[in-house]
Design an enzyme around this catalytic site. Structure first.
Site, mmCIF file in Angstrom:
data_model
loop_
_atom_site.group_PDB
_atom_site.id
_atom_site.type_symbol
_atom_site.label_atom_id
_atom_site.label_comp_id
_atom_site.label_asym_id
_atom_site.label_seq_id
_atom_site.Cartn_x
_atom_site.Cartn_y
_atom_site.Cartn_z
ATOM 1 C CE LYS A 1 33.986 39.239 37.561
ATOM 2 N NZ LYS A 1 33.847 40.582 37.643
ATOM 3 N NE ARG B 1 32.926 40.366 31.045
ATOM 4 C CZ ARG B 1 33.799 40.202 31.999
ATOM 5 N NH1 ARG B 1 34.616 39.207 31.797
ATOM 6 N NH2 ARG B 1 34.263 41.236 32.567
ATOM 7 N NE ARG C 1 40.745 45.932 38.526
ATOM 8 C CZ ARG C 1 39.932 45.312 38.342
ATOM 9 N NH1 ARG C 1 39.459 44.204 38.826
ATOM 10 N NH2 ARG C 1 39.382 45.552 36.990
ATOM 11 N NE ARG D 1 41.786 45.200 34.260
ATOM 12 C CZ ARG D 1 40.764 44.497 34.392
ATOM 13 N NH1 ARG D 1 40.693 43.637 35.240
ATOM 14 N NH2 ARG D 1 39.499 44.738 33.612
ATOM 15 N NE ARG E 1 36.106 47.126 32.771
ATOM 16 C CZ ARG E 1 36.843 47.458 34.090
ATOM 17 N NH1 ARG E 1 37.562 48.611 34.274
ATOM 18 N NH2 ARG E 1 37.019 46.375 34.832
HETATM 19 P P1 ADP Z 1 36.789 41.656 39.697
HETATM 20 O O1 ADP Z 1 37.741 40.473 39.144
HETATM 21 O O2 ADP Z 1 35.294 41.246 40.151
HETATM 22 O O3 ADP Z 1 36.934 42.749 38.682
HETATM 23 P P2 ADP Z 1 38.626 42.325 41.798
HETATM 24 O O4 ADP Z 1 38.792 40.963 42.679
HETATM 25 O O5 ADP Z 1 40.089 42.749 40.842
HETATM 26 O O6 ADP Z 1 37.153 42.319 40.943
HETATM 27 O O7 ADP Z 1 38.528 43.539 42.895
HETATM 28 C C1 ADP Z 1 38.351 44.717 42.458
HETATM 29 C C2 ADP Z 1 38.864 45.608 43.450
HETATM 30 O O8 ADP Z 1 38.418 45.791 44.629
HETATM 31 C C3 ADP Z 1 40.481 45.458 43.485
HETATM 32 O O9 ADP Z 1 41.200 46.582 43.775
HETATM 33 C C4 ADP Z 1 40.474 44.576 44.790
HETATM 34 O O10 ADP Z 1 41.642 44.630 45.770
HETATM 35 C C5 ADP Z 1 39.110 45.358 45.593
HETATM 36 N N1 ADP Z 1 38.558 44.433 46.573
HETATM 37 C C6 ADP Z 1 38.094 43.270 46.488
HETATM 38 N N2 ADP Z 1 37.228 42.675 47.318
HETATM 39 C C7 ADP Z 1 37.050 43.925 48.031
HETATM 40 C C8 ADP Z 1 36.386 43.848 49.315
HETATM 41 N N3 ADP Z 1 35.406 42.748 49.773
HETATM 42 N N4 ADP Z 1 36.370 45.104 49.870
HETATM 43 C C9 ADP Z 1 37.019 46.127 49.461
HETATM 44 N N5 ADP Z 1 37.657 46.011 48.329
HETATM 45 C C10 ADP Z 1 37.742 44.801 47.660
HETATM 46 P P1 ADP Z 2 36.554 42.812 35.198
HETATM 47 O O1 ADP Z 2 37.725 42.884 36.291
HETATM 48 O O2 ADP Z 2 35.920 44.223 34.750
HETATM 49 O O3 ADP Z 2 35.429 41.551 35.560
HETATM 50 P P2 ADP Z 2 37.902 41.158 33.277
HETATM 51 O O4 ADP Z 2 39.242 41.034 33.705
HETATM 52 O O5 ADP Z 2 37.139 39.906 33.440
HETATM 53 O O6 ADP Z 2 37.349 42.290 34.100
HETATM 54 O O7 ADP Z 2 37.886 41.398 31.681
HETATM 55 C C1 ADP Z 2 38.512 42.549 31.217
HETATM 56 C C2 ADP Z 2 37.954 42.657 29.657
HETATM 57 O O8 ADP Z 2 38.297 41.715 28.818
HETATM 58 C C3 ADP Z 2 36.515 42.825 29.559
HETATM 59 O O9 ADP Z 2 36.286 44.144 29.739
HETATM 60 C C4 ADP Z 2 36.363 42.335 28.159
HETATM 61 O O10 ADP Z 2 36.757 43.324 27.003
HETATM 62 C C5 ADP Z 2 37.255 41.183 28.186
HETATM 63 N N1 ADP Z 2 36.647 40.052 28.187
HETATM 64 C C6 ADP Z 2 37.050 39.171 29.388
HETATM 65 N N2 ADP Z 2 36.169 38.063 29.381
HETATM 66 C C7 ADP Z 2 35.555 38.174 28.360
HETATM 67 C C8 ADP Z 2 34.099 37.464 28.022
HETATM 68 N N3 ADP Z 2 33.749 36.233 28.637
HETATM 69 N N4 ADP Z 2 33.470 37.950 26.805
HETATM 70 C C9 ADP Z 2 34.121 39.080 26.349
HETATM 71 N N5 ADP Z 2 34.726 39.898 26.607
HETATM 72 C C10 ADP Z 2 35.755 39.511 27.933
#
Ligand code: ADP
Ligand code: ADP
Ligand code: ZN
Length: 214
Positions: free
Chosen positions: A13, A88, A127, A160, A171
């Site tokens: 995302k 969420r 990551r 992280r 998670r």
């Molecule tokens: P989210 O915001 O949904 O948690 P991230 O964008 O942080 O996800 O991506 C999670 C991890 O996967 C990061 O280390 C990112 O560099 C990697 N990543 C993102 N898109 C891809 C992809 N299409 N293929 C492989 N790795 C990816």
């Molecule tokens: P991910 O890469 O897992 O999608 P985020 O960066 O979006 O993670 O979120 C990290 C953490 O922040 C979550 O595990 C939760 O504890 C908190 N968080 C983020 N957005 C929300 C939300 N909309 N509602 C509740 N908790 C949230």
């Protein structure tokens, strides 16, 4: 363009959001980034949120609803928005519906990025995040030019606290229980599009823009 990026932790995302926000000139609103920023600065909100984040639990709904209400009322959201990591839970989604109705900014699409668990764990465990702009890297799949700094802003890269194996599994389980049911919620409103999130970052981005430009 009014968009929600939806999907499990590690789906990509944040990675897609950065590119989409730039392409469509809309603010990337990541609740995770906002919370981490507060943790870093040691604000009251950050102190409250940290205990939930570190254990892989969701921060309480009232906190998130208050936060998103304030953020969406800022002037840049007038031109559209890209929500990442919100909503969420069902109460968060209902609150969002109310907020968006009041500001007459209905959601155009909920982009649901679909990725299998095994791949999510692989992505999250290696990551790395930029402490300055929040950009997301992967040591193997999307490596930064150096292991220490961000390619675009030279911020410091860190892992992280919640990207540790036990917290990752927690998670994913929280996602399935509390967040995944929203897929049906938005599908029932005919605004959900599911995108296969496996493959190259650029190919997934192209799939999304093809949908949006249709
Ligand atoms: P989210 O915001 O949904 O948690 P991230 O964008 O942080 O996800 O991506 C999670 C991890 O996967 C990061 O280390 C990112 O560099 C990697 N990543 C993102 N898109 C891809 C992809 N299409 N293929 C492989 N790795 C990816
Ligand atoms: P991910 O890469 O897992 O999608 P985020 O960066 O979006 O993670 O979120 C990290 C953490 O922040 C979550 O595990 C939760 O504890 C908190 N968080 C983020 N957005 C929300 C939300 N909309 N509602 C509740 N908790 C949230
Ligand atoms: Zn950076």
């Amino acid at each position: 363009m009014n968009l929600i990026l939806f999907g499990p932790p590690g789906a990509g995302k944040g990675t897609q959001a950065k590119k989409l926000a730039e392409t469509y000139s809309i603010p990337h609103i990541s609740t995770g980034d906002i919370l981490r920023d507060n943790v870093q600065k040691g604000t009251e909100l950050g102190l409250e949120a940290k205990k939930y984040m570190d254990s892989g639990e969701l921060v309480p709904d009232d906190v998130l609803i208050g936060l998103i209400k304030v953020r969406l009322s800022e002037p840049d959201a007038n031109h559209g928005y890209l929500l990442d990591g919100y909503p969420r839970t069902k109460p968060q989604a209902d609150a969002l519906t109310d907020i968006l109705e009041k500001i007459s900014k209905p959601i155009d699409y909920v982009l649901n990025i679909d990725v299998q668990d095994e791949e999510l764990v692989r992505r999250l465990s290696n990551r790395r995040i930029c402490n300055s702009c929040g950009a997301s890297y992967h040591l193997e799949f999307n490596p930064p030019k150096t292991n220490a700094n961000c390619d675009s802003c030279e911020g410091k890269l860190y892992q992280r606290d919640d990207d540790k194996e036990e917290v990752i599994l927690q998670r994913l389980s929280v996602y399935k229980k509390q967040t995944q049911p929203l897929i049906k919620y938005y599908d029932d409103q005919n605004i959900l599009v599911t995108i296969d999130g496996k493959g190259q970052v650029e190919d997934i981005f192209n799939k999304i823009t093809n949908i949006l430009n249709d």
